[in-house]
Scaffold this active site. Structure first.
Site, short mmCIF file in Angstrom:
data_model
loop_
_atom_site.label_atom_id
_atom_site.label_comp_id
_atom_site.label_asym_id
_atom_site.label_seq_id
_atom_site.Cartn_x
_atom_site.Cartn_y
_atom_site.Cartn_z
N ARG A 1 34.95 -131.32 -101.26
CA ARG A 1 34.58 -130.23 -102.18
C ARG A 1 33.11 -130.30 -102.62
O ARG A 1 32.45 -129.27 -102.76
CB ARG A 1 35.49 -130.35 -103.42
CG ARG A 1 35.05 -129.60 -104.67
CD ARG A 1 36.07 -129.80 -105.78
NE ARG A 1 35.64 -129.38 -107.10
CZ ARG A 1 36.02 -128.23 -107.69
NH1 ARG A 1 36.80 -127.38 -107.05
NH2 ARG A 1 35.61 -127.94 -108.90
N GLU B 1 38.59 -116.04 -106.98
CA GLU B 1 39.39 -117.07 -106.32
C GLU B 1 40.22 -116.33 -105.28
O GLU B 1 41.18 -115.64 -105.63
CB GLU B 1 40.32 -117.79 -107.30
CG GLU B 1 39.60 -118.60 -108.37
CD GLU B 1 39.27 -120.03 -107.94
OE1 GLU B 1 39.46 -120.37 -106.76
OE2 GLU B 1 38.83 -120.79 -108.82
N HIS C 1 31.71 -124.77 -102.82
CA HIS C 1 32.72 -125.81 -102.60
C HIS C 1 33.06 -125.84 -101.11
O HIS C 1 33.50 -124.84 -100.54
CB HIS C 1 33.97 -125.56 -103.45
CG HIS C 1 33.74 -125.89 -104.89
ND1 HIS C 1 34.34 -125.21 -105.92
CD2 HIS C 1 32.97 -126.87 -105.45
CE1 HIS C 1 33.93 -125.76 -107.08
NE2 HIS C 1 33.10 -126.75 -106.81
N GLU D 1 36.38 -124.59 -99.16
CA GLU D 1 36.89 -123.24 -99.42
C GLU D 1 36.38 -122.29 -98.34
O GLU D 1 35.63 -121.34 -98.58
CB GLU D 1 36.50 -122.83 -100.85
CG GLU D 1 37.11 -123.79 -101.88
CD GLU D 1 36.59 -123.65 -103.31
OE1 GLU D 1 35.89 -122.67 -103.61
OE2 GLU D 1 36.91 -124.53 -104.13
N HIS E 1 35.17 -118.37 -104.59
CA HIS E 1 35.92 -119.62 -104.45
C HIS E 1 37.28 -119.28 -103.85
O HIS E 1 37.65 -118.12 -103.68
CB HIS E 1 36.13 -120.28 -105.82
CG HIS E 1 34.87 -120.86 -106.40
ND1 HIS E 1 34.60 -122.20 -106.39
CD2 HIS E 1 33.81 -120.26 -107.00
CE1 HIS E 1 33.43 -122.42 -106.96
NE2 HIS E 1 32.92 -121.26 -107.34
N1 ING Z 1 37.60 -122.97 -108.89
C1 ING Z 1 36.45 -122.94 -109.74
C2 ING Z 1 36.01 -124.37 -110.10
O1 ING Z 1 34.82 -124.62 -109.97
C3 ING Z 1 35.47 -121.92 -111.80
C4 ING Z 1 36.69 -122.14 -111.00
C5 ING Z 1 34.67 -120.83 -111.56
C6 ING Z 1 35.09 -122.80 -112.80
C7 ING Z 1 33.51 -120.61 -112.26
C8 ING Z 1 33.94 -122.58 -113.53
C9 ING Z 1 33.15 -121.50 -113.27
O2 ING Z 1 36.82 -125.17 -110.52
C10 ING Z 1 37.65 -123.60 -107.70
N2 ING Z 1 38.73 -123.37 -106.92
O3 ING Z 1 36.77 -124.31 -107.34
ZN ZN Z 2 35.71 -123.70 -105.71
#
Ligand code: ING
Ligand code: ZN
Length: 305
Positions: free
Chosen positions: A126, A270, A70, A73, A195
Site C-alpha cells: 500500500r 472508493e 495506494h 488499488e 481509492h
Molecule cells: N481509503 C482511504 C485511506 O486512505 C481516505 C480513505 C480517503 C482517508 C481520504 C483519508 C482521506 O484510508 C483507502 N482504501 O485507502
Molecule cells: Zn487507498
C-alpha cells in the site's frame, strides 16, 4: 498503430506502460495534451501526468484526477486513464462538454515505487518504499500530507500500514506532488482522488467529523453523482463525510488540497467492489467500473455549467 490503441482497458498495466501511454497521447494530440512531471519518488521514478486542454489560452477551470497513491488499488489507475481516453475520444455530448469546458490534470500513478513493488514483490503493498526503522519500509502516502497531519487515524509505527511518516511531507512523492499542485492551485476547481475498495463517495475532511466549507453543496451533489453512477449497472455507492462513512484519517491528499486552497469540489472515490475481490478486482470489471464512474463525473461537473 499508436500505443494508445494498444494500451486498452481489458488488463491492468505496469508503471512503464502507463508512462508510455501518456507519452503517446502527447504525440497523438499535440495541441491538446501536455506531458507533465509532477514529482519524483524516493527511488527516483518520475511521477508523470498530463494536462488536457481544448482551450488555447489554458484558462479553463482545472480538474485534477489522482490515482494509485495506494499501490495495491490497481483499479484506480485503470479508471482514471479510461476517463482520460474518453475525454480525448468520446463523441457523447455530455462527455465532450465536461472534456472541453475544463483543463484536466491527470496523474495515474501517484506512488510509483509502491506500484512497481506490487508488480515485482508484493501485490498487497500500500505504502511508499522509503526505508524506516528496523526492516520496515514505507509511509502511508495518504497520511503524510500537511493539513492537520497527525490529527488522528494514523500510526506512529513505521511497520504500520497507516504510518504517517516522521513528519508531514517526509515522502518525496507527496512533497513533490504537493509542490506541483501548489503551482496550479489557482486554476483548480475540483480535486478527485481515487481509492478502492468499498463503493463510497467521500467528502472532506478525514481529520474531523465537522461539516466544513460547502458540505451543504457537496453532499447533495454527491448523492446525485451516486444516482448517476447507479443508473448504469445498479452499482450502489454510499455518500458521506470520511469520518462518518469510514474512520478518522488525517494527512490525506484531499484534506490538504481542500484545506489549503479551498478547492470548491473535492471528493475521494472508493471504487468497486465491496469486498468479494477487494483490491484484486478482475480486469473484466475495469471498463464497467470506469463507465459508471464517468457517468458520476459528468454529474459532478454539471455543477460548473
Ligand atoms: N481509503 C482511504 C485511506 O486512505 C481516505 C480513505 C480517503 C482517508 C481520504 C483519508 C482521506 O484510508 C483507502 N482504501 O485507502
Ligand atoms: Zn487507498
Amino acid at each position: 498503430k499508436f500505443a494508445s490503441e494498444r494500451f486498452g482497458w481489458t488488463s491492468y498495466h505496469t508503471y512503464e506502460e502507463y508512462n508510455e501511454y501518456l507519452r503517446t497521447l502527447v504525440d497523438r494530440y499535440p495541441n491538446t495534451v501536455t506531458l507533465l512531471q509532477g514529482g519524483t519518488s524516493y527511488e527516483g521514478r518520475q511521477i508523470l501526468g498530463v494536462r488536457v486542454s481544448f482551450s488555447s489560452s489554458n484558462l479553463n477551470r482545472g480538474v485534477f484526477l489522482e490515482s494509485l497513491i495506494h499501490a495495491r488499488e490497481w483499479i484506480t489507475g485503470a479508471v482514471t486513464t479510461y476517463v482520460l481516453n474518453e475525454l480525448l475520444t468520446s463523441t457523447d455530448p455530455a462527455v465532450r462538454r465536461i472534456a472541453e469546458n475544463h483543463d484536466w490534470y491527470v496523474f495515474p500513478v501517484f506512488n510509483p515505487d509502491g506500484y512497481v513493488f506490487t508488480h515485482t514483490s508484493n501485490r498487497m503493498w500500500r505504502k511508499t518504499r522509503v526505508p524506516y526503522s528496523g526492516s520496515c519500509f514505507g509511509a502511508d502516502p495518504n497520511r503524510n500530507w500537511g493539513h492537520y497531519w497527525n490529527s488522528g487515524g494514523s500510526s506512529a509505527l513505521p511497520c504500520s500500514e497507516t504510518y504517517r511518516g516522521p513528519r508531514a511531507f517526509s515522502e518525496p512523492s507527496t512533497r513533490t506532488m504537493s509542490e506541483f499542485i501548489t503551482s496550479i492551485s489557482h486554476r483548480l476547481v475540483a480535486y478527485l482522488s481515487f481509492h478502492s475498495y468499498s463503493q463510497l463517495l467521500l467528502i472532506p475532511y478525514g481529520y474531523t467529523a465537522a461539516y466544513l466549507d460547502n458540505y451543504n453543496v457537496t453532499y447533495p451533489l454527491g448523492l446525485r453523482a451516486a444516482q448517476s453512477l447507479a443508473s448504469r449497472y445498479g452499482t450502489q455507492y454510499t455518500v458521506g463525510n470520511i469520518v462518518e462513512a469510514i474512520y478518522v484519517a488525517s494527512g490525506g491528499s484531499m484534506d490538504w488540497v481542500k484545506g489549503t486552497y479551498g478547492t470548491e469540489i473535492a471528493y475521494t472515490y472508493e471504487l468497486r467492489d465491496t469486498g468479494r475481490f477487494g483490491f484484486i478486482l478482475p480486469a473484466e470489471q475495469i471498463i464497467p467500473t470506469a463507465v459508471e464512474t464517468l457517468d458520476s463525473l459528468v454529474t459532478i461537473l454539471q455543477y460548473f455549467q
